[in-house]
Design an enzyme around this catalytic site. Structure first.
Site, PDB file in Angstrom:
ATOM      1  N   PRO A 113      12.708 -42.859 -19.362  1.00 47.43           N
ATOM      2  CA  PRO A 113      13.449 -44.085 -19.210  1.00 47.43           C
ATOM      3  C   PRO A 113      14.815 -44.087 -19.852  1.00 47.43           C
ATOM      4  O   PRO A 113      14.978 -43.723 -21.011  1.00 47.43           O
ATOM      5  CB  PRO A 113      12.579 -45.074 -19.960  1.00 47.43           C
ATOM      6  CG  PRO A 113      11.884 -44.269 -20.995  1.00 47.43           C
ATOM      7  CD  PRO A 113      12.073 -42.842 -20.684  1.00 47.43           C
ATOM      8  N   GLU A 114      15.757 -44.538 -19.104  1.00 49.92           N
ATOM      9  CA  GLU A 114      17.045 -44.909 -19.652  1.00 49.92           C
ATOM     10  C   GLU A 114      17.122 -46.428 -19.532  1.00 49.92           C
ATOM     11  O   GLU A 114      16.142 -47.064 -19.165  1.00 49.92           O
ATOM     12  CB  GLU A 114      18.174 -44.208 -18.876  1.00 49.92           C
ATOM     13  CG  GLU A 114      18.029 -42.694 -18.928  1.00 49.92           C
ATOM     14  CD  GLU A 114      19.122 -41.947 -18.188  1.00 49.92           C
ATOM     15  OE1 GLU A 114      20.268 -42.423 -18.186  1.00 49.92           O
ATOM     16  OE2 GLU A 114      18.827 -40.886 -17.616  1.00 49.92           O
TER      17      GLU A 114
END
Length: 285
Positions: free
Chosen positions: A2-3
Site C-alpha cells: 500500500p501507498e
DNA sequence: AACAAGACCTGCATGC
DNA sequence: TGCATGCAGGTCTTGT
C-alpha cells in the site's frame, strides 16, 4: 501493498464498519509484527467505541469516543484488512496463514489484519502524543492537503543532491508516496527520476506538485492499485494498475511519446536507492 | 546532515 | 521435481 491511495481505499472501506461500533473482542495471534504489540493490547481496546478512522501518510488511526488512547496501524508492504460477518451461511471465515490480528465489533463484523511479510504494525498511542510520536513526527505534508505547495516542495528539496525519485520516497519531504506513485508522478510531470532533487524549482516544482496530486486523486478514485495481493476490505479489486504509464512496464512504449521499443526506446527500468524506477528517458528530463 | 546500503520477512516467478 | 536466484507496494538502522 500500500501507498497512500491504497491506504485511503482501506480507510474508506473500514470506516463504515468501525465508526460508531464498539469493539467486543481483539485477538493478537502472535506477539509482534514489525514492533511488539503493547502490553495488554487486546484488553486496552475491548469494550470501547470507535469514533473516527483517519489517515496520516500511510498510517491509519482509530480514535475512540472516550478520548482515550488511539489505535495506530501501518500495512507495511503486504498488509491487508479483510472484513467478514457472522451472518453468512458459513459463519466466520476460518483463519488463514498470516492472519495476525482479529477485531470483532458489536455489529457482528470482524476485521482481520493479514500481513505475510510483517512489515506492518499496530500499536496504541495517546491522543496528545500524536504529533510528537516517533513514528509520525517526522512526516512531511499530506500531498492532497493545503500544505503541499510548489514553494513548500521547493524549500524541502533545496540543496539536496539525491535524485528526485529518492527524495519523493523520503516521507519527510512529502508523506504517502511509494515506489509506484513516485514513478507515475515523475512521468506525468515530465521529470527524469535521475535529476538532482535540488534542481526541481519554479515551473518544475509546480508541475511536480500538480502531477502528484492528480495521480493520487485518480488512484483513490479508482480504488487504488491491485498488484499481487492487494484487495479492498470489501474484497473488490482496485483498478488503477491498468492506468500505469510506466510502473512495471519495462520495454513497453511510453504513452506520451513516439519512442519505439523495437529501436531501444520505450520505458526503461533502473535501480535507484535499491528500488526499481521505471521511466521514459525521452519524455522525462 | 545527507546519503547509500543493509536489514527485516515471506511468497512468487523464473531459470537451471 | 527441486533448488537457487531475484524481485515485491515500506521504513528503520547503520556506516560513510
Amino acid at each position: 501493498m500500500p501507498e497512500l491511495p491504497e491506504v485511503e481505499t482501506v480507510r474508506l472501506g473500514l470506516a463504515p464498519v468501525l465508526e460508531g461500533r464498539r469493539i467486543l473482542r481483539v485477538e493478537a495471534r502472535r506477539g509482534d509484527l514489525r514492533v511488539p504489540f503493547p502490553e495488554r493490547f487486546a484488553e486496552r481496546l475491548e469494550g470501547r467505541r470507535v469514533q473516527r478512522l483517519t489517515r496520516r501518510a500511510k498510517y491509519l488511526l482509530a480514535g475512540f469516543d472516550d478520548g482515550g488512547e488511539m489505535l495506530l496501524m501501518h500495512l507495511g508492504m503486504s498488509g491487508r484488512m479483510v472484513v467478514d460477518g457472522a451472518g453468512g451461511i458459513g459463519g466466520w471465515r476460518a483463519p488463514v496463514a498470516h492472519d495476525h490480528v482479529v477485531i470483532e465489533t458489536d455489529a457482528g463484523t470482524r476485521i482481520t489484519f493479514n500481513d505475510a511479510r510483517r512489515f506492518g504494525l499496530m500499536t496504541l498511542i495517546a491522543p496528545g502524543d500524536v504529533p510528537a510520536h516517533p513514528l509520525l513526527r517526522g512526516l512531511g505534508p499530506e500531498p492532497l492537503g493545503d500544505g503541499f505547495t510548489a514553494p513548500a516542495l521547493e524549500a524541502a528539496l533545496a540543496g539536496r543532491s539525491a535524485s528526485i525519485k529518492a527524495a519523493l520516497l523520503d516521507q519527510r519531504i512529502v508523506a504517502g508516496l511509494g515506489n509506484i506513485y513516485a514513478c507515475e508522478s515523475l512521468f506525468r510531470a515530465g521529470l527524469s527520476p535521475r535529476r538532482r532533487a535540488g534542481t526541481v524549482r519554479g515551473a518544475r516544482a509546480r508541475r511536480l506538485v500538480a502531477a502528484i496530486r492528480e495521480v493520487l486523486a485518480e488512484a483513490i478514485a479508482a480504488g487504488g492499485s491491485s498488484l499481487r495481493d492487494h484487495v479492498r476490505p470489501s474484497g473488490e479489486l482496485g483498478y488503477f494498475q491498468h492506468r500505469f504509464a510506466v510502473y512495471g512496464r519495462e520495454g513497453a512504449g511510453c504513452p506520451g511519446c513516439r519512442c519505439d521499443p523495437a529501436r531501444g526506446g520505450g520505458v526503461r527500468r533502473i535501480v535507484q536507492a535499491g528500488r526499481s524506477t521505471f521511466y521514459c528517458p525521452v519524455r522525462q528530463r
